[in-house]
Design a protein around this motif. Structure first.
Motif, short mmCIF file in Angstrom:
data_model
loop_
_atom_site.label_atom_id
_atom_site.label_comp_id
_atom_site.label_asym_id
_atom_site.label_seq_id
_atom_site.Cartn_x
_atom_site.Cartn_y
_atom_site.Cartn_z
N PHE A 8 30.43 23.06 43.43
CA PHE A 8 31.22 22.29 42.48
C PHE A 8 32.66 22.16 42.99
CE2 PHE A 8 27.81 23.50 39.58
CZ PHE A 8 27.69 22.36 38.79
N GLU A 9 33.32 21.10 42.56
CA GLU A 9 34.72 20.88 42.90
C GLU A 9 35.53 20.81 41.60
OE1 GLU A 9 34.94 17.26 45.08
OE2 GLU A 9 33.57 17.94 46.65
N LEU A 10 36.72 21.39 41.63
CA LEU A 10 37.58 21.40 40.46
C LEU A 10 38.33 20.08 40.35
CD1 LEU A 10 38.87 23.02 38.10
CD2 LEU A 10 40.64 23.73 39.74
N LEU A 11 38.21 19.44 39.19
CA LEU A 11 38.98 18.21 38.91
C LEU A 11 40.26 18.53 38.17
CD1 LEU A 11 36.15 15.74 37.79
CD2 LEU A 11 37.33 15.84 40.00
N MET A 41 41.61 34.31 22.27
CA MET A 41 41.59 34.80 23.65
C MET A 41 42.03 33.68 24.59
SD MET A 41 38.37 36.26 25.85
CE MET A 41 37.44 34.77 25.56
N LYS A 42 43.00 33.98 25.43
CA LYS A 42 43.48 33.00 26.39
C LYS A 42 42.46 32.81 27.51
CE LYS A 42 48.42 33.72 25.66
NZ LYS A 42 49.72 34.07 26.29
N GLY A 43 42.52 31.66 28.13
CA GLY A 43 41.61 31.37 29.23
C GLY A 43 41.87 29.98 29.77
N PHE A 44 40.88 29.43 30.45
CA PHE A 44 41.02 28.11 31.05
C PHE A 44 39.86 27.22 30.62
CE2 PHE A 44 43.22 30.99 33.90
CZ PHE A 44 44.39 30.30 34.20
N VAL A 45 40.19 26.01 30.22
CA VAL A 45 39.18 24.96 30.07
C VAL A 45 39.22 24.15 31.36
CG1 VAL A 45 38.56 22.83 28.85
CG2 VAL A 45 39.25 24.86 27.57
N TYR A 46 38.06 23.98 31.98
CA TYR A 46 38.02 23.32 33.28
C TYR A 46 37.10 22.11 33.27
CZ TYR A 46 33.76 26.14 33.53
OH TYR A 46 32.55 26.71 33.24
N ILE A 63 32.08 20.60 31.90
CA ILE A 63 33.29 21.01 31.18
C ILE A 63 32.99 22.32 30.46
CG2 ILE A 63 34.96 20.40 29.40
CD1 ILE A 63 34.21 17.44 29.92
N GLY A 64 33.75 23.34 30.81
CA GLY A 64 33.52 24.65 30.20
C GLY A 64 34.80 25.44 30.12
N TYR A 65 34.66 26.73 29.85
CA TYR A 65 35.84 27.59 29.80
C TYR A 65 35.52 28.91 30.48
CZ TYR A 65 34.57 31.35 26.56
OH TYR A 65 34.02 32.47 26.01
N THR A 66 36.56 29.61 30.87
CA THR A 66 36.42 30.95 31.42
C THR A 66 37.62 31.78 31.02
OG1 THR A 66 36.17 32.26 33.44
CG2 THR A 66 37.48 30.27 33.63
N ALA A 67 37.37 33.04 30.75
CA ALA A 67 38.47 33.95 30.43
C ALA A 67 39.06 34.55 31.71
CB ALA A 67 37.99 35.06 29.51
N GLY A 68 38.33 34.39 32.83
CA GLY A 68 38.82 34.87 34.12
C GLY A 68 39.43 33.74 34.92
N SER A 69 39.36 33.84 36.22
CA SER A 69 39.91 32.79 37.07
C SER A 69 38.89 31.67 37.22
CB SER A 69 40.30 33.35 38.44
OG SER A 69 39.14 33.58 39.23
N VAL A 70 39.39 30.47 37.37
CA VAL A 70 38.51 29.32 37.55
C VAL A 70 37.78 29.42 38.89
CG1 VAL A 70 38.41 26.80 37.72
CG2 VAL A 70 39.98 27.87 36.11
N GLU A 71 38.46 29.95 39.89
CA GLU A 71 37.83 30.09 41.21
C GLU A 71 36.61 31.01 41.14
OE1 GLU A 71 41.03 30.45 40.56
OE2 GLU A 71 41.91 28.74 41.62
N GLN A 72 36.76 32.11 40.39
CA GLN A 72 35.63 33.03 40.21
C GLN A 72 34.47 32.35 39.52
OE1 GLN A 72 37.08 36.51 38.15
NE2 GLN A 72 36.36 37.88 39.75
#
Length: 207
Positions: free
Chosen positions: A42-45, A1-6, A19-28
């Protein structure tokens, strides 16, 4: 499943990153984390668009297990630079676009604050950093310069030599050429030592 590691930070928790992941948007995901349990948002690095996002996150967490604050939470005791470097090393094999030289902008995103920090310290590859640490250890124990042990090369002398010259171009090491066929002598520079302190490999209070 695609997603984002942030990678997130919270100014109320200095020296700690999430440090985590989400299958949705990082903003959400950041909005979900902005609860009464945290004093400021939180602030996105940085974030990385990856395939197999959950597996990628698990691998990152495993690599960082020694600096995990709590086994049941996604918080890690890392500097901004350390976090980006270590996560980048892991996610390379999971990026949706495998050729890093042509990764679309939307697949790898770094905050302006992270960019400023990264501008101050040029990140090295794991192999470059390993060589720099080895040279630093030799220096620390009184060997100002030395020829790398041939066991390091493992039939790949050209590759290791190329790494050394890349470090030399960045002024992190210096080379002393010998006459004849003798191997060059290499030593870590003051800039190289400062780099290792900057990324947290060595601590100021270490003897």
């Amino acid at each position: 499943m695609k997603g984002f590691v942030y990678i997130l930070q919270n100014k109320a928790m200095p020296g700690i990153v999430k440090i985590g992941y989400t299958a949705g948007s990082v903003e959400q995901r950041m909005e979900q984390l902005n609860t009464t349990g945290v004093p400021i948002p939180f602030e996105l690095l940085a974030c990385f668009a990856v395939s197999h996002a959950q597996q990628c996150e698990a691998k990152v967490h495993d690599v960082l297990r020694d600096v995990r604050v709590n086994d049941s939470r996604e918080f890690f005791s890392l500097s901004l630079i350390e976090a980006i470097q270590k996560v980048s090393d892991v996610v390379t094999g999971f990026l949706c676009h495998k050729n890093l030289m042509n990764v679309p902008v939307e697949e790898v995103s770094v905050s302006s604050e992270a960019e400023r920090e990264l501008g101050r310290v040029e990140l090295l590859t794991n192999e470059e950093q390993d060589i720099l640490v080895e040279l630093a250890i030799k220096y620390r124990y009184g060997t100002d310069s030395y020829s790398l042990d041939k066991s390091w090369f493992k039939d790949n002398e050209l590759y290791i030599t190329n790494l050394l010259y890349r470090l030399k171009e960045k002024s992190l090491v210096s080379e002393r050429r010998n006459r004849g066929d003798e191997a060059s002598m290499w030593s870590i520079s003051s800039k190289g030592i400062n780099y290792l302190f900057k990324i947290g490999v060595f601590q100021e209070n270490e003897n």
